[in-house]
Enzyme design. Structure first.
Site, PDB file in Angstrom:
ATOM      1  N   VAL A 103      31.001  25.264  38.038  1.00 21.75           N
ATOM      2  CA  VAL A 103      32.438  25.426  38.245  1.00 21.75           C
ATOM      3  C   VAL A 103      32.757  26.911  38.151  1.00 21.75           C
ATOM      4  CG1 VAL A 103      34.757  24.844  37.431  1.00 21.75           C
ATOM      5  CG2 VAL A 103      32.911  23.165  37.228  1.00 21.75           C
ATOM      6  N   CYS A 104      33.592  27.396  39.062  1.00 26.04           N
ATOM      7  CA  CYS A 104      34.087  28.766  39.016  1.00 26.04           C
ATOM      8  C   CYS A 104      32.908  29.752  39.050  1.00 26.04           C
ATOM      9  CB  CYS A 104      34.956  28.929  37.773  1.00 26.04           C
ATOM     10  SG  CYS A 104      36.020  30.385  37.753  1.00 26.04           S
ATOM     11  N   THR A 105      32.891  30.721  38.149  1.00 26.93           N
ATOM     12  CA  THR A 105      31.824  31.724  38.138  1.00 26.93           C
ATOM     13  C   THR A 105      30.521  31.190  37.569  1.00 26.93           C
ATOM     14  OG1 THR A 105      32.803  32.557  36.082  1.00 26.93           O
ATOM     15  CG2 THR A 105      33.320  33.750  38.106  1.00 26.93           C
TER      16      THR A 105
END
Length: 265
Positions: free
Chosen positions: A153-155
């Site tokens: 998720v995300c970075t």
């Protein structure tokens, strides 16, 4: 309130709990009778398999809370699934703001495999440290070799990329980190989540919920995925339309990044 009224209220609560339990039981039985389709990159285990499907959520100092908790909230209620939190050592782990702590149930050294690996993103401090941590990379690669799904998720996708899992693959990440994703060897691809073989990467923060629902259907079936969306009442209707950089002006983008940076600890 009289004793009779209290007793009546307790009776209504028991009735409601019984109705909810009956409904969820029916859903579980329906899910168990269905045969989910084969997943790209690996067979999605059937719900009538006896074993419990394991999901390992990697926590590290400086991770973003919703990156981990959003998918957890969806996946922990999927029939036949067990979600556990993992970190370098078991115990409390601080989020990127330093104001919230989650507890890692297990140490990485005690986890040799999982059906699903989920790597959340975090603030610069936490993500950069994980991108440079060779021990974590070895553990991620070890889990990935046997996983049915490896996700971020995300970075968190930058961490997967640093572990060498995204070379030449389409993937997504937080909007401000797109150039770094390409440096990690991936091909940036827009989307709330991007599936490439058995790797699924989600865009920033809240996109982990979208990915979680998709993964719920992969691990069970679409009926369970749809039901989980209702169970968590995920029906976004935000007051503003600035949820992606394509919809936000430069001033809003700059303020968004400043707010994140100012809150980081």
């Amino acid at each position: 309130m009289s004793a009779a009224e209290l007793a009546a209220g307790a009776g209504r609560r028991r009735l409601l709990r019984g109705a909810v339990a009956g409904t969820l039981g029916a859903v579980g039985l329906a899910a168990a009778s269905d045969h989910p389709a084969d997943a790209a990159g690996g067979h999605a285990p059937r719900q009538d398999d006896e074993r419990t499907l394991s999901i390992a959520v990697l926590l590290y100092d400086g991770f973003t809370a919703l990156d981990a908790v959003g998918p957890y909230e969806v996946l922990c209620r999927v029939p036949g699934v067990r979600v556990s939190t993992v970190a370098r050592t078991a115990g409390p782990v601080r989020t990127d703001t330093g104001e919230l702590t989650l507890v890692a149930e297990r140490a990485m050294s005690d986890v040799g495999g999982a059906d699903v690996l989920l790597v959340p993103g975090g603030g610069n401090r936490g993500v950069v440290a994980m991108m440079e941590d060779a021990d974590v990379h070895r553990w991620i690669r070890r889990i990935h070799r046997r996983s049915t799904w490896t996700t971020s998720v995300c970075t968190g996708s930058l961490i997967l990329g640093s572990a060498g899992l995204l070379r030449g693959l389409p993937a997504t990440t937080y909007w401000a980190s797109r150039p770094y994703l390409e440096k990690a060897g991936a091909v940036y691809t827009p989307g709330r989540f991007v599936e490439a073989g058995k790797i699924i990467t989600a865009a920033g923060v809240s996109a982990g919920i979208d990915m979680g629902l998709h993964l719920a259907s992969r691990l069970s079936d679409e009926k369970v995925g749809r039901a989980m969306q209702l169970a968590v009442e995920y029906d976004p209707d935000p007051p503003y339309d600035t949820g992606s950089p394509e919809k936000a002006d430069a001033q809003t983008q700059a303020l968004a990044l400043k707010l994140l940076e100012d809150a980081a600890r």
